[in-house]
Motif scaffolding. Structure first.
Motif, PDB file in Angstrom:
ATOM      1  N   SER A   1      32.492  37.300  26.489  1.00 30.20           N
ATOM      2  CA  SER A   1      31.994  38.127  27.436  1.00 30.20           C
ATOM      3  C   SER A   1      32.100  37.069  28.691  1.00 30.20           C
ATOM      4  O   SER A   1      32.103  36.221  28.420  1.00 30.20           O
ATOM      5  CB  SER A   1      30.822  39.108  27.220  1.00 30.20           C
ATOM      6  OG  SER A   1      29.876  38.003  28.066  1.00 30.20           O
ATOM      7  N   LEU A   2      32.440  37.816  29.914  1.00 31.70           N
ATOM      8  CA  LEU A   2      32.361  37.077  31.114  1.00 31.70           C
ATOM      9  C   LEU A   2      31.293  36.186  31.411  1.00 31.70           C
ATOM     10  O   LEU A   2      31.060  34.899  31.822  1.00 31.70           O
ATOM     11  CB  LEU A   2      32.625  37.823  32.180  1.00 31.70           C
ATOM     12  CG  LEU A   2      33.449  37.302  33.431  1.00 31.70           C
ATOM     13  CD1 LEU A   2      34.788  36.551  33.176  1.00 31.70           C
ATOM     14  CD2 LEU A   2      33.772  38.423  34.693  1.00 31.70           C
ATOM     15  N   GLU A   3      30.159  36.694  30.884  1.00 31.35           N
ATOM     16  CA  GLU A   3      28.752  36.157  31.317  1.00 31.35           C
ATOM     17  C   GLU A   3      28.583  35.025  30.370  1.00 31.35           C
ATOM     18  O   GLU A   3      28.083  33.786  30.418  1.00 31.35           O
ATOM     19  CB  GLU A   3      27.853  36.914  30.986  1.00 31.35           C
ATOM     20  CG  GLU A   3      27.248  37.792  32.105  1.00 31.35           C
ATOM     21  CD  GLU A   3      28.136  39.051  32.207  1.00 31.35           C
ATOM     22  OE1 GLU A   3      28.919  39.371  31.212  1.00 31.35           O
ATOM     23  OE2 GLU A   3      28.240  39.593  33.488  1.00 31.35           O
TER      24      GLU A   3
ATOM     25  N   LEU B   1      34.399  47.043  35.614  1.00 30.67           N
ATOM     26  CA  LEU B   1      35.119  48.021  36.442  1.00 30.67           C
ATOM     27  C   LEU B   1      34.825  47.649  37.841  1.00 30.67           C
ATOM     28  O   LEU B   1      33.911  47.252  38.301  1.00 30.67           O
ATOM     29  CB  LEU B   1      34.868  49.547  36.254  1.00 30.67           C
ATOM     30  CG  LEU B   1      34.953  50.191  34.950  1.00 30.67           C
ATOM     31  CD1 LEU B   1      34.165  51.307  34.838  1.00 30.67           C
ATOM     32  CD2 LEU B   1      36.312  49.905  34.427  1.00 30.67           C
ATOM     33  N   TYR B   2      36.291  47.685  38.775  1.00 25.44           N
ATOM     34  CA  TYR B   2      35.821  47.120  40.099  1.00 25.44           C
ATOM     35  C   TYR B   2      36.742  48.287  40.961  1.00 25.44           C
ATOM     36  O   TYR B   2      37.488  48.883  40.601  1.00 25.44           O
ATOM     37  CB  TYR B   2      36.706  45.894  40.399  1.00 25.44           C
ATOM     38  CG  TYR B   2      35.830  44.658  39.730  1.00 25.44           C
ATOM     39  CD1 TYR B   2      34.623  44.033  40.117  1.00 25.44           C
ATOM     40  CD2 TYR B   2      36.212  44.362  38.001  1.00 25.44           C
ATOM     41  CE1 TYR B   2      34.050  42.954  39.602  1.00 25.44           C
ATOM     42  CE2 TYR B   2      35.537  43.253  37.636  1.00 25.44           C
ATOM     43  CZ  TYR B   2      34.510  42.551  38.284  1.00 25.44           C
ATOM     44  OH  TYR B   2      33.843  41.649  37.520  1.00 25.44           O
TER      45      TYR B   2
ATOM     46  N   MET C   1      36.221  41.453  42.311  1.00 22.37           N
ATOM     47  CA  MET C   1      36.729  41.031  40.915  1.00 22.37           C
ATOM     48  C   MET C   1      36.936  39.459  40.768  1.00 22.37           C
ATOM     49  O   MET C   1      36.691  38.699  39.990  1.00 22.37           O
ATOM     50  CB  MET C   1      37.970  41.946  40.719  1.00 22.37           C
ATOM     51  CG  MET C   1      38.677  41.498  39.429  1.00 22.37           C
ATOM     52  SD  MET C   1      40.327  42.010  39.322  1.00 22.37           S
ATOM     53  CE  MET C   1      40.939  41.214  40.731  1.00 22.37           C
ATOM     54  N   THR C   2      37.635  39.132  41.857  1.00 20.09           N
ATOM     55  CA  THR C   2      37.997  37.670  41.743  1.00 20.09           C
ATOM     56  C   THR C   2      36.992  36.750  41.799  1.00 20.09           C
ATOM     57  O   THR C   2      36.799  35.647  41.325  1.00 20.09           O
ATOM     58  CB  THR C   2      39.136  37.233  42.859  1.00 20.09           C
ATOM     59  OG1 THR C   2      38.604  37.701  44.112  1.00 20.09           O
ATOM     60  CG2 THR C   2      40.437  37.912  42.575  1.00 20.09           C
ATOM     61  N   GLU C   3      35.933  37.233  42.895  1.00 24.73           N
ATOM     62  CA  GLU C   3      34.488  36.419  43.026  1.00 24.73           C
ATOM     63  C   GLU C   3      33.970  36.126  41.602  1.00 24.73           C
ATOM     64  O   GLU C   3      33.694  35.145  41.147  1.00 24.73           O
ATOM     65  CB  GLU C   3      33.927  37.179  43.965  1.00 24.73           C
ATOM     66  CG  GLU C   3      32.842  36.533  44.495  1.00 24.73           C
ATOM     67  CD  GLU C   3      32.107  37.255  45.602  1.00 24.73           C
ATOM     68  OE1 GLU C   3      32.494  37.130  47.005  1.00 24.73           O
ATOM     69  OE2 GLU C   3      31.304  38.139  45.445  1.00 24.73           O
ATOM     70  N   ASP C   4      33.797  37.431  40.741  1.00 21.99           N
ATOM     71  CA  ASP C   4      33.098  37.323  39.535  1.00 21.99           C
ATOM     72  C   ASP C   4      33.913  36.472  38.585  1.00 21.99           C
ATOM     73  O   ASP C   4      33.267  35.588  38.008  1.00 21.99           O
ATOM     74  CB  ASP C   4      33.109  38.681  39.106  1.00 21.99           C
ATOM     75  CG  ASP C   4      31.789  39.499  39.223  1.00 21.99           C
ATOM     76  OD1 ASP C   4      31.184  38.875  40.041  1.00 21.99           O
ATOM     77  OD2 ASP C   4      31.742  40.608  38.718  1.00 21.99           O
TER      78      ASP C   4
ATOM     79  N   LEU D   1      34.382  31.263  35.950  1.00 25.64           N
ATOM     80  CA  LEU D   1      35.266  29.956  35.425  1.00 25.64           C
ATOM     81  C   LEU D   1      34.320  28.805  35.859  1.00 25.64           C
ATOM     82  O   LEU D   1      34.509  27.639  35.203  1.00 25.64           O
ATOM     83  CB  LEU D   1      36.524  30.161  36.065  1.00 25.64           C
ATOM     84  CG  LEU D   1      37.504  31.144  35.558  1.00 25.64           C
ATOM     85  CD1 LEU D   1      38.783  31.193  36.574  1.00 25.64           C
ATOM     86  CD2 LEU D   1      37.892  30.961  34.351  1.00 25.64           C
ATOM     87  N   LYS D   2      33.625  28.816  36.828  1.00 26.61           N
ATOM     88  CA  LYS D   2      32.823  27.651  37.321  1.00 26.61           C
ATOM     89  C   LYS D   2      31.411  27.636  36.614  1.00 26.61           C
ATOM     90  O   LYS D   2      30.592  26.705  37.292  1.00 26.61           O
ATOM     91  CB  LYS D   2      32.861  27.600  38.828  1.00 26.61           C
ATOM     92  CG  LYS D   2      33.952  27.500  39.614  1.00 26.61           C
ATOM     93  CD  LYS D   2      33.918  27.372  41.080  1.00 26.61           C
ATOM     94  CE  LYS D   2      35.149  27.108  41.734  1.00 26.61           C
ATOM     95  NZ  LYS D   2      35.045  27.501  42.940  1.00 26.61           N
TER      96      LYS D   2
END
Ligand code: GDP
Length: 590
Positions: A380-382, A474-475, A481-484, A489-490
């Protein structure tokens, strides 16, 4: 070069402001450093890699050329243009000249759209009276009895994307430079893209009607970029135009024909049918509509076409004037109906003999996508960064769904820009439409995250995603979206907090207790209340309090929890405005 081994990737050219940001220094500081090195530059000016490398060395960075630019430069060293590679199997003796395909690139506001409109309108004026032409992403004009094809989505994003997919839509780049503004950062980028693709460049020096137009200054700048104007003895054709006043359009078209002649642009009209998808979308009533640019052979109505993983028998072919046609030869843009799926802009298409052959080809491609996907891992992104640190993930796989093809392309481009770091970013699949079961299956199998832009997840899809533990995000705004993704990634994305309802209670009466002020006498209507959990108090639909459930009593005894059907006294820290009839919701945050 002084260096402490701090490697810094830089592009072939960079604006001072961006460079300062990259090394986290003030631009003023950077400009001063440049001055001491004999370079005078303002914050918006671009410096080349070599100059940037010298200044960043002063801050202890060792500059290395960005991988993408390195690839572009390497590719530039190659010899055969992509369109030639596409017709590699053809017999040279069968090749015939074909209309050149032209794309217009240049800095924003320099007049790309105006020029495309001016060219189109001069042609319509001579053509049918009041003829309203349909926008299909390309059109053709006639000059001296010869045709020229224009791609009318200006900008190098579209151009680069095609190239990224192995296609080369355009044979000639017309670089628009405003005569009053001169070479700007995107002009340089456009030149780099055209050079990397080995597409000949000619220049339309636009806005010459303006009082402050200075064509000679722009020619000087062009010469400095190795585009020496022909009237200065160089080989770059420069035509003065005014898109606004429709001046110089004829000269421009003639110039294009000259450039086409000197580049020997050819195809075999009787050869293998192959070309590029210019744009495609799903129309609610007509199904998939696609614009195809034929690059070799002759496309006919009834042909079976495979484009990426879409295929189908072409039901109807129309030209850019919406006129139904039976055949389309090399360099003709056509609108077609009959594909099973929405292909991507830049996909190469081909004609196959039978439906069966098309299905086998597509099944093979889908299988390839699936096996590529299965080799990857779920996140998951988190969790992404934690997984990376635990050595469990080295990449982020994404499935992108958007409302229209027009928003899909910029999203994919923006996301691709985020790749290349420590964590690899792969876009497994990008298409238009809502998020459904198939997307979730693919995400689950390939440990991917689904990004939806201006779309919804349908009910089945959402249910399956919950079951499979697939993260759907959902964006509506691209940068959010790119910010998330960038944060993830960082390793800076906060874990996603989810509220879990424990129970509800109704306030029956209110009384005063010395220690807590006012206390709500409640009955638990469902679930349970827990001391220490979070609580929210509703009056009707209004939320009137949010905080901790600090005291919980049952018949004068302190209790930890209390279940459905029981009565209790609830106290809230420093909140007294409680009324009978208020509803209380107890929850925890996970
Ligand atoms: P694009 O961003 O490159 O597509 O630029 P546009 O075609 O949208 O043009 C940007 C602005 O420049 C618009 O306000 C145009 O009206 C104006 N413009 C374009 N061409 C000319 C020209 O030849 N002369 C003058 N004076 N203005 C122009």
């Amino acid at each position: 070069m002084s260096s402490n081994g701090n490697k810094l990737e830089l592009p072939a050219s960079i604006v001072i402001r961006d460079l300062a940001q990259k090394i986290e220094k003030s631009p003023i500081d950077l400009i001063k450093k440049l001055m001491t090195n004999g370079v005078m530059a303002t914050i918006n000016q671009t410096v080349d890699f070599d100059t940037a490398a010298i200044v960043v060395a002063e801050y202890g960075f060792e500059a290395v050329l960005e991988a993408a630019d390195e690839a572009a430069i390497k590719e530039e060293a190659g010899e055969v243009p992509l369109w030639r590679q596409m017709i590699a199997g053809e017999d040279e003796a069968q090749l015939k000249p074909r209309p050149p395909v032209v794309t217009i690139l240049g800095h924003v506001d320099h007049g790309k759209t105006s020029l495309l409109d001016a060219i189109r309108s001069t042609e319509v004026a001579v053509g049918e009276a009041g003829g309203i032409t349909q926008h299909i992403g390309a059109y053709q004009v006639e000059k001296k009895g010869r045709l020229i094809t224009f791609l009318d989505t200006p900008g190098h994003a579209a151009f680069t994307q095609m190239r990224a997919r192995g296609a080369q839509g355009a044979d000639i780049v017309v670089l628009v430079v405003a005569a009053d503004d001169g070479i700007m950062p995107q002009t340089r980028e456009a030149i780099a893209h055209a050079k990397a693709a080995r597409v000949p460049i000619m220049v339309a020096l636009n806005k010459i009607d303006k009082p402050n137009a200075n064509p000679d200054r722009v020619k000087q700048q062009l010469a400095e970029l190795e585009l020496v104007p022909d009237d200065w003895g160089g080989s770059t054709m420069v035509v003065l135009v005014s898109a606004k006043q429709k001046q110089g359009i004829d000269d421009l078209l003639e110039g294009i024909l000259l450039v086409a002649d000197s580049n020997g642009i050819k195809a075999n009209p009787n050869g293998k049918v192959i070309g590029t998808v210019i744009e495609a979308e799903l129309d609610k009533s007509k199904g998939v509509l696609a614009t195809l640019l034929v690059q070799n052979g002759t496309l006919e109505a009834g042909d079976v076409v495979v484009a990426g993983t879409a295929y189908g028998k072409l039901r109807a072919i129309t030209d850019y004037k919406s006129k139904s046609i039976k055949k389309a030869g090399p360099s003709t843009p056509v609108a077609v109906m009959g594909l099973s799926d929405v292909p991507s802009a830049g996909d190469i298409f081909q004609v196959v003999k039978t439906d069966k052959e098309a299905r086998i080809l597509v099944a093979g491609r889908l299988e390839a996508i699936k096996t590529q996907a299965q080799a990857r891992k779920k996140v998951s992104l988190e969790d992404l960064f934690a997984n990376v640190q635990a050595g469990e993930a080295k990449e982020l796989n994404l499935i992108i769904k958007a409302d229209v093809q027009g928003s899909l392309d910029p999203i994919v481009n923006e996301l691709n820009k985020l790749g290349g770091g420590e964590i690899g970013l792969h876009i497994l699949h990008a298409e238009t439409g809502n998020i459904g079961n198939n997307d979730v299956m693919l995400a689950s199998a390939s440990k991917a995250i689904i990004i939806g832009f201006n779309v919804q997840a349908d009910v089945d899809g959402r249910r399956l995603a919950e079951k499979e533990g697939v993260d759907i995000r959902l964006y509506e705004i691209i940068y959010r979206m790119t910010e998330d993704i960038e944060k993830a990634l960082k390793g800076m994305l906060e874990p996603k907090l989810v509220e879990k309802t424990l129970g509800r209670a109704q306030v029956l009466q209110v009384f005063t207790a010395s220690k807590f002020g006012r206390v709500a006498g409640c009955k638990v209507t469902d679930g349970e209340l827990k001391r220490g959990a979070k609580v929210r108090l509703y009056r009707g639909t209004d939320t009137i309090y949010e905080g901790d459930l600090s005291s919980l009593r049952h018949e004068k005894e302190d209790v930890k929890e209390i279940r459905q059907g029981f009565e209790c006294g609830v106290g809230f820290k420093s909140f007294n405005d409680i009324q009978p009839g208020d509803m209380l919701m107890c929850y925890i945050v996970e």
